[in-house]
Scaffold this motif. Structure first.
Motif, PDB file in Angstrom:
ATOM      1  N   ASP A 110     -26.070 -59.450 -52.182  1.00  8.90           N
ATOM      2  CA  ASP A 110     -24.828 -58.933 -51.687  1.00  8.90           C
ATOM      3  C   ASP A 110     -24.509 -58.115 -50.594  1.00  8.90           C
ATOM      4  OD1 ASP A 110     -25.616 -56.536 -53.165  1.00  8.90           O
ATOM      5  OD2 ASP A 110     -23.532 -56.011 -53.545  1.00  8.90           O
ATOM      6  N   TRP A 111     -25.669 -57.893 -50.126  1.00 13.32           N
ATOM      7  CA  TRP A 111     -25.899 -56.814 -48.946  1.00 13.32           C
ATOM      8  C   TRP A 111     -25.937 -57.185 -47.682  1.00 13.32           C
ATOM      9  CZ3 TRP A 111     -30.841 -53.397 -47.503  1.00 13.32           C
ATOM     10  CH2 TRP A 111     -30.188 -52.259 -46.997  1.00 13.32           C
ATOM     11  N   ILE A 112     -25.221 -57.056 -46.733  1.00 16.70           N
ATOM     12  CA  ILE A 112     -25.419 -57.381 -45.349  1.00 16.70           C
ATOM     13  C   ILE A 112     -25.685 -55.853 -44.628  1.00 16.70           C
ATOM     14  CG2 ILE A 112     -24.383 -58.069 -42.818  1.00 16.70           C
ATOM     15  CD1 ILE A 112     -22.526 -59.907 -44.632  1.00 16.70           C
ATOM     16  N   ASN A 113     -26.616 -55.399 -44.085  1.00 20.31           N
ATOM     17  CA  ASN A 113     -27.102 -53.961 -43.648  1.00 20.31           C
ATOM     18  C   ASN A 113     -26.405 -53.962 -42.463  1.00 20.31           C
ATOM     19  OD1 ASN A 113     -27.853 -51.445 -43.535  1.00 20.31           O
ATOM     20  ND2 ASN A 113     -29.745 -52.274 -42.319  1.00 20.31           N
ATOM     21  N   GLU A 114     -26.591 -55.077 -41.342  1.00 14.02           N
ATOM     22  CA  GLU A 114     -26.214 -54.776 -39.963  1.00 14.02           C
ATOM     23  C   GLU A 114     -26.307 -56.466 -39.361  1.00 14.02           C
ATOM     24  OE1 GLU A 114     -28.261 -53.848 -36.016  1.00 14.02           O
ATOM     25  OE2 GLU A 114     -27.652 -51.960 -37.095  1.00 14.02           O
ATOM     26  N   ILE A 133     -19.825 -59.910 -59.905  1.00 12.92           N
ATOM     27  CA  ILE A 133     -20.702 -58.585 -59.406  1.00 12.92           C
ATOM     28  C   ILE A 133     -20.651 -58.011 -60.798  1.00 12.92           C
ATOM     29  CG2 ILE A 133     -20.451 -56.355 -58.343  1.00 12.92           C
ATOM     30  CD1 ILE A 133     -20.955 -58.729 -56.472  1.00 12.92           C
ATOM     31  N   LEU A 134     -21.795 -57.601 -61.260  1.00 13.41           N
ATOM     32  CA  LEU A 134     -22.332 -57.086 -62.472  1.00 13.41           C
ATOM     33  C   LEU A 134     -21.965 -55.415 -62.240  1.00 13.41           C
ATOM     34  CD1 LEU A 134     -25.817 -58.217 -63.611  1.00 13.41           C
ATOM     35  CD2 LEU A 134     -23.326 -59.166 -64.423  1.00 13.41           C
ATOM     36  N   GLN A 135     -21.542 -54.907 -63.201  1.00  7.10           N
ATOM     37  CA  GLN A 135     -21.086 -53.549 -63.517  1.00  7.10           C
ATOM     38  C   GLN A 135     -22.093 -52.627 -64.377  1.00  7.10           C
ATOM     39  OE1 GLN A 135     -16.255 -54.502 -64.039  1.00  7.10           O
ATOM     40  NE2 GLN A 135     -17.399 -53.581 -65.545  1.00  7.10           N
ATOM     41  N   LEU A 170     -15.855 -52.179 -55.822  1.00  5.70           N
ATOM     42  CA  LEU A 170     -14.800 -52.226 -54.501  1.00  5.70           C
ATOM     43  C   LEU A 170     -16.090 -52.300 -53.312  1.00  5.70           C
ATOM     44  CD1 LEU A 170     -12.239 -49.699 -54.729  1.00  5.70           C
ATOM     45  CD2 LEU A 170     -12.031 -52.123 -55.003  1.00  5.70           C
ATOM     46  N   PRO A 171     -15.840 -53.414 -52.529  1.00  2.00           N
ATOM     47  CA  PRO A 171     -16.761 -53.374 -51.467  1.00  2.00           C
ATOM     48  C   PRO A 171     -16.747 -52.586 -50.282  1.00  2.00           C
ATOM     49  CG  PRO A 171     -15.242 -55.145 -51.157  1.00  2.00           C
ATOM     50  CD  PRO A 171     -14.918 -54.361 -52.345  1.00  2.00           C
ATOM     51  N   GLN A 172     -17.929 -51.990 -49.893  1.00  2.00           N
ATOM     52  CA  GLN A 172     -17.793 -51.198 -48.608  1.00  2.00           C
ATOM     53  C   GLN A 172     -17.981 -52.234 -47.505  1.00  2.00           C
ATOM     54  OE1 GLN A 172     -20.937 -48.264 -48.764  1.00  2.00           O
ATOM     55  NE2 GLN A 172     -19.853 -47.161 -50.330  1.00  2.00           N
ATOM     56  N   ILE A 173     -17.088 -52.483 -46.783  1.00  2.00           N
ATOM     57  CA  ILE A 173     -17.201 -53.546 -45.756  1.00  2.00           C
ATOM     58  C   ILE A 173     -16.546 -52.935 -44.426  1.00  2.00           C
ATOM     59  CG2 ILE A 173     -15.045 -54.817 -46.716  1.00  2.00           C
ATOM     60  CD1 ILE A 173     -16.489 -57.507 -45.560  1.00  2.00           C
ATOM     61  N   TYR A 174     -17.087 -53.049 -43.278  1.00  2.00           N
ATOM     62  CA  TYR A 174     -16.704 -52.508 -41.966  1.00  2.00           C
ATOM     63  C   TYR A 174     -17.324 -53.043 -40.987  1.00  2.00           C
ATOM     64  CZ  TYR A 174     -20.217 -48.826 -42.884  1.00  2.00           C
ATOM     65  OH  TYR A 174     -21.424 -48.165 -42.925  1.00  2.00           O
ATOM     66  N   ALA A 175     -16.540 -53.113 -39.979  1.00  2.00           N
ATOM     67  CA  ALA A 175     -17.241 -53.301 -38.508  1.00  2.00           C
ATOM     68  C   ALA A 175     -17.280 -51.912 -37.578  1.00  2.00           C
ATOM     69  CB  ALA A 175     -16.062 -54.185 -37.641  1.00  2.00           C
ATOM     70  N   LEU A 205     -21.349 -55.711 -38.344  1.00  2.00           N
ATOM     71  CA  LEU A 205     -20.460 -55.919 -39.548  1.00  2.00           C
ATOM     72  C   LEU A 205     -21.600 -55.335 -40.670  1.00  2.00           C
ATOM     73  CD1 LEU A 205     -19.215 -59.405 -39.479  1.00  2.00           C
ATOM     74  CD2 LEU A 205     -18.073 -57.214 -38.705  1.00  2.00           C
ATOM     75  N   LYS A 206     -21.049 -54.703 -41.392  1.00  3.76           N
ATOM     76  CA  LYS A 206     -22.026 -54.325 -42.886  1.00  3.76           C
ATOM     77  C   LYS A 206     -20.832 -54.551 -44.001  1.00  3.76           C
ATOM     78  CE  LYS A 206     -24.487 -50.371 -44.544  1.00  3.76           C
ATOM     79  NZ  LYS A 206     -25.374 -49.477 -43.741  1.00  3.76           N
ATOM     80  N   ALA A 207     -21.669 -54.964 -45.022  1.00  3.14           N
ATOM     81  CA  ALA A 207     -20.700 -55.328 -46.322  1.00  3.14           C
ATOM     82  C   ALA A 207     -21.784 -55.181 -47.511  1.00  3.14           C
ATOM     83  CB  ALA A 207     -20.325 -56.644 -46.416  1.00  3.14           C
ATOM     84  N   ASP A 208     -21.349 -54.486 -48.427  1.00  3.94           N
ATOM     85  CA  ASP A 208     -21.942 -54.509 -49.769  1.00  3.94           C
ATOM     86  C   ASP A 208     -21.070 -53.939 -50.979  1.00  3.94           C
ATOM     87  OD1 ASP A 208     -24.347 -53.824 -51.432  1.00  3.94           O
ATOM     88  OD2 ASP A 208     -24.665 -51.646 -50.928  1.00  3.94           O
ATOM     89  N   PHE A 209     -21.390 -54.426 -52.014  1.00  4.73           N
ATOM     90  CA  PHE A 209     -20.907 -53.619 -53.375  1.00  4.73           C
ATOM     91  C   PHE A 209     -21.855 -52.596 -53.585  1.00  4.73           C
ATOM     92  CE2 PHE A 209     -18.883 -57.857 -53.381  1.00  4.73           C
ATOM     93  CZ  PHE A 209     -17.585 -57.444 -53.659  1.00  4.73           C
ATOM     94  N   GLN A 210     -21.773 -51.469 -53.181  1.00  6.37           N
ATOM     95  CA  GLN A 210     -22.717 -50.279 -53.200  1.00  6.37           C
ATOM     96  C   GLN A 210     -22.823 -49.999 -54.783  1.00  6.37           C
ATOM     97  OE1 GLN A 210     -22.799 -47.277 -50.635  1.00  6.37           O
ATOM     98  NE2 GLN A 210     -24.638 -46.325 -51.518  1.00  6.37           N
ATOM     99  N   GLY A 211     -23.962 -49.833 -55.740  1.00  3.91           N
ATOM    100  CA  GLY A 211     -24.110 -49.614 -56.756  1.00  3.91           C
ATOM    101  C   GLY A 211     -24.101 -50.611 -57.772  1.00  3.91           C
ATOM    102  N   PHE A 212     -23.508 -51.900 -57.039  1.00  2.00           N
ATOM    103  CA  PHE A 212     -23.165 -53.245 -58.105  1.00  2.00           C
ATOM    104  C   PHE A 212     -24.028 -54.217 -57.523  1.00  2.00           C
ATOM    105  CE2 PHE A 212     -19.636 -50.271 -58.271  1.00  2.00           C
ATOM    106  CZ  PHE A 212     -19.394 -50.118 -59.682  1.00  2.00           C
ATOM    107  N   HIS A 213     -24.101 -55.179 -58.245  1.00  2.00           N
ATOM    108  CA  HIS A 213     -24.762 -56.485 -57.715  1.00  2.00           C
ATOM    109  C   HIS A 213     -24.429 -57.627 -58.560  1.00  2.00           C
ATOM    110  CE1 HIS A 213     -27.494 -56.111 -61.547  1.00  2.00           C
ATOM    111  NE2 HIS A 213     -27.533 -55.007 -61.132  1.00  2.00           N
ATOM    112  N   PRO A 214     -24.799 -58.888 -58.045  1.00  2.00           N
ATOM    113  CA  PRO A 214     -24.547 -60.091 -58.681  1.00  2.00           C
ATOM    114  C   PRO A 214     -25.798 -60.254 -59.760  1.00  2.00           C
ATOM    115  CG  PRO A 214     -24.643 -60.466 -56.243  1.00  2.00           C
ATOM    116  CD  PRO A 214     -24.914 -59.088 -56.545  1.00  2.00           C
TER     117      PRO A 214
END
Length: 169
Positions: free
Chosen positions: A62-66, A89-91, A101-106, A115-124
């Motif tokens: 679930d992670w796009i670092n850059e 996403i697992l809790q 909640l995803p951390q997603i931003y440009a 672009l960066k996107a991640d469900f930080q602390g969570f995962h599929p």
């Protein structure tokens, strides 16, 4: 004096019809010209919508670092208009009422938008395939859009107000 007359009702265009609208170039030229979709795809429009579908790494899921969009940040302003993710996403051991909640931003880096996107602390789930982010961007030509960056310190309070209006009519 040249005037423009518009019909009371503007009809929608047919599937094979082109559109045209008027734009004003920035100062000092201040020229009025037409813009037509026949210019595309060679030249971008003043406002563009771009959709990216990005498959994540199979280990992170679930992670796009850059992700470098290659959109010139000196010429264009990027806004994420919407996004989606394909996997649940697992809790972990958290209660059911916790919503990841995803951390997603440009962000601008080295003159392009990333672009960066991640469900930080969570995962599929570990048994699931790598997730796919669908990220829709609105891309504005900076000749027709202004960007304001404001920092505000609330001084320990939960309320505050801008020092002055950024946009005035």
């Amino acid at each position: 004096m040249l005037g423009i007359i518009l019909k009371d009702e503007i009809e929608s265009l047919g599937a094979t019809e082109n559109y045209t609208y008027l734009i004003k170039s920035p100062s000092p030229e201040n020229k009025i010209t037409t813009y037509n979709n026949s210019f595309l795809p060679v030249n971008p429009a003043p406002i563009n919508q771009i959709q990216f579908q990005i498959t994540c790494d199979v280990d992170d899921k679930d992670w796009i670092n850059e992700y470098d969009t290659k959109i010139n940040s000196n010429k264009f302003l990027v806004v994420i208009s919407s996004f989606g993710f394909t996997q649940p996403i697992l809790q972990g051991n958290l209660p059911d009422w916790v919503t990841p909640l995803p951390q997603i931003y440009a962000y601008n880096s080295n003159n392009t938008w990333k672009l960066k996107a991640d469900f930080q602390g969570f995962h599929p789930p570990s048994t699931s395939a790598a997730g796919v982010w669908t990220i829709n961007l609105l891309v504005f030509d900076k000749a027709y859009a202004k960007e304001f960056n404001v920092s505000q310190n609330l001084g320990g309070s939960a309320t505050g107000a801008a020092a002055s209006a950024l946009i005035q009519f």
